[in-house]
Design a protein around this motif. Structure first.
Motif, short mmCIF file in Angstrom:
data_model
loop_
_atom_site.label_atom_id
_atom_site.label_comp_id
_atom_site.label_asym_id
_atom_site.label_seq_id
_atom_site.Cartn_x
_atom_site.Cartn_y
_atom_site.Cartn_z
N ALA A 135 0.84 -1.21 0.00
CA ALA A 135 0.00 0.00 0.00
C ALA A 135 0.87 1.25 0.00
N HIS A 136 1.99 1.21 0.73
CA HIS A 136 2.88 2.36 0.78
C HIS A 136 3.49 2.64 -0.59
N ALA A 137 4.00 1.61 -1.26
CA ALA A 137 4.57 1.79 -2.59
C ALA A 137 3.52 2.27 -3.58
N ALA A 138 2.32 1.69 -3.51
CA ALA A 138 1.25 2.11 -4.40
C ALA A 138 0.88 3.57 -4.17
N LEU A 139 0.80 3.97 -2.91
CA LEU A 139 0.47 5.36 -2.57
C LEU A 139 1.53 6.30 -3.13
N ARG A 140 2.79 5.97 -2.94
CA ARG A 140 3.87 6.81 -3.43
C ARG A 140 3.77 7.00 -4.94
N LEU A 141 3.52 5.92 -5.66
CA LEU A 141 3.43 6.00 -7.12
C LEU A 141 2.18 6.74 -7.58
N ILE A 142 1.05 6.49 -6.92
CA ILE A 142 -0.19 7.17 -7.28
C ILE A 142 -0.05 8.68 -7.03
N GLU A 143 0.56 9.05 -5.91
CA GLU A 143 0.76 10.48 -5.63
C GLU A 143 1.62 11.14 -6.70
N GLU A 144 2.67 10.46 -7.14
CA GLU A 144 3.51 11.01 -8.20
C GLU A 144 2.75 11.10 -9.52
N THR A 145 1.97 10.09 -9.81
CA THR A 145 1.22 10.03 -11.06
C THR A 145 0.18 11.14 -11.16
N LEU A 146 -0.37 11.55 -10.03
CA LEU A 146 -1.41 12.59 -10.03
C LEU A 146 -0.97 13.86 -10.75
N ARG A 147 0.32 14.14 -10.75
CA ARG A 147 0.83 15.35 -11.43
C ARG A 147 0.61 15.31 -12.93
N TYR A 148 0.47 14.12 -13.49
CA TYR A 148 0.41 13.97 -14.93
C TYR A 148 -1.00 13.66 -15.45
N PRO A 190 -5.12 14.21 -16.28
CA PRO A 190 -6.10 15.25 -16.54
C PRO A 190 -7.12 15.30 -15.40
N LEU A 191 -7.81 16.40 -15.31
CA LEU A 191 -8.76 16.60 -14.21
C LEU A 191 -9.81 15.49 -14.11
N GLU A 192 -10.27 14.97 -15.23
CA GLU A 192 -11.33 13.96 -15.17
C GLU A 192 -10.88 12.65 -14.50
N LEU A 193 -9.58 12.41 -14.41
CA LEU A 193 -9.08 11.22 -13.72
C LEU A 193 -8.66 11.50 -12.28
N GLN A 194 -8.46 12.75 -11.94
CA GLN A 194 -7.89 13.07 -10.64
C GLN A 194 -8.81 12.77 -9.47
N GLY A 195 -10.10 12.98 -9.58
CA GLY A 195 -11.00 12.75 -8.44
C GLY A 195 -10.98 11.30 -7.99
N ASP A 196 -11.19 10.36 -8.92
CA ASP A 196 -11.17 8.94 -8.57
C ASP A 196 -9.79 8.51 -8.10
N THR A 197 -8.75 9.11 -8.68
CA THR A 197 -7.39 8.76 -8.28
C THR A 197 -7.10 9.25 -6.87
N HIS A 198 -7.62 10.41 -6.51
CA HIS A 198 -7.48 10.90 -5.14
C HIS A 198 -8.21 9.98 -4.15
N ARG A 199 -9.37 9.47 -4.54
CA ARG A 199 -10.09 8.54 -3.67
C ARG A 199 -9.28 7.26 -3.47
N LEU A 200 -8.65 6.76 -4.54
CA LEU A 200 -7.77 5.60 -4.41
C LEU A 200 -6.61 5.93 -3.48
N ALA A 201 -6.02 7.10 -3.65
CA ALA A 201 -4.91 7.50 -2.78
C ALA A 201 -5.33 7.54 -1.32
N ALA A 202 -6.54 7.99 -1.05
CA ALA A 202 -7.03 8.03 0.35
C ALA A 202 -7.15 6.62 0.92
N LEU A 203 -7.67 5.68 0.14
CA LEU A 203 -7.76 4.29 0.61
C LEU A 203 -6.36 3.71 0.87
N LEU A 204 -5.45 3.99 -0.04
CA LEU A 204 -4.08 3.48 0.12
C LEU A 204 -3.39 4.13 1.31
N ALA A 205 -3.65 5.42 1.54
CA ALA A 205 -3.05 6.13 2.68
C ALA A 205 -3.54 5.53 3.99
#
Length: 133
Positions: free
Chosen positions: A78-91, A93-108
């Motif tokens: 979960a820690h490695a996944a969170l680190r990678l997802i957080e980095e990926t968020l920078r790249y 588009p907005l339409e993917l960021q909301g669901d990706t932030h929700r995934l990041a919260a679960l991983l966190a």
């Protein structure tokens, strides 16, 4: 990634379902965006290595074959996944960021639980070593 793989990697069943569902909903879009970014970097004379590296590591997490280091067994972290997802968020588009932030919260949440357990185990080991020594 599916629920059974996460459970096999130590994620409780009640957390594995939401993590797997969130991952499955965003991972294809993330992979597509990283592929496009790598192609764009190459076309513009840039270095696509970081995009390709992110895509590779996320693919390993998706297959539960990721190694946090060469000494650890392959699996899902979960820690490695969170680190990678957080980095990926920078790249993304907005339409993917909301669901990706929700995934990041679960991983966190999961990474915090794992870290807390590891800290307690280290403290217990130090206490036990102090009693013996």
């Amino acid at each position: 990634m599916d629920v059974a793989q996460l459970i096999d990697n130590g994620i409780p069943a009640d957390e594995a379902g939401p993590i797997a569902a969130a991952w499955t909903s965003v991972y294809p879009g993330i992979r597509e965006q990283l592929t496009e970014r790598a192609k764009m970097a190459t076309a513009l004379g840039g270095d696509p290595a970081r995009f390709k590296g992110l895509r590779l590591e996320l693919g390993q997490l998706d297959r539960c074959t990721h190694r946090a280091c060469t000494q650890s067994p392959p699996g899902f972290s979960a820690h490695a996944a969170l680190r990678l997802i957080e980095e990926t968020l920078r790249y993304l588009p907005l339409e993917l960021q909301g669901d990706t932030h929700r995934l990041a919260a679960l991983l966190a949440d999961r990474a915090h639980v794992d870290w807390t357990r590891a800290e307690r185990a280290r403290a217990a080991a130090r206490t036990e070593a102090g009693r013996r020594g």
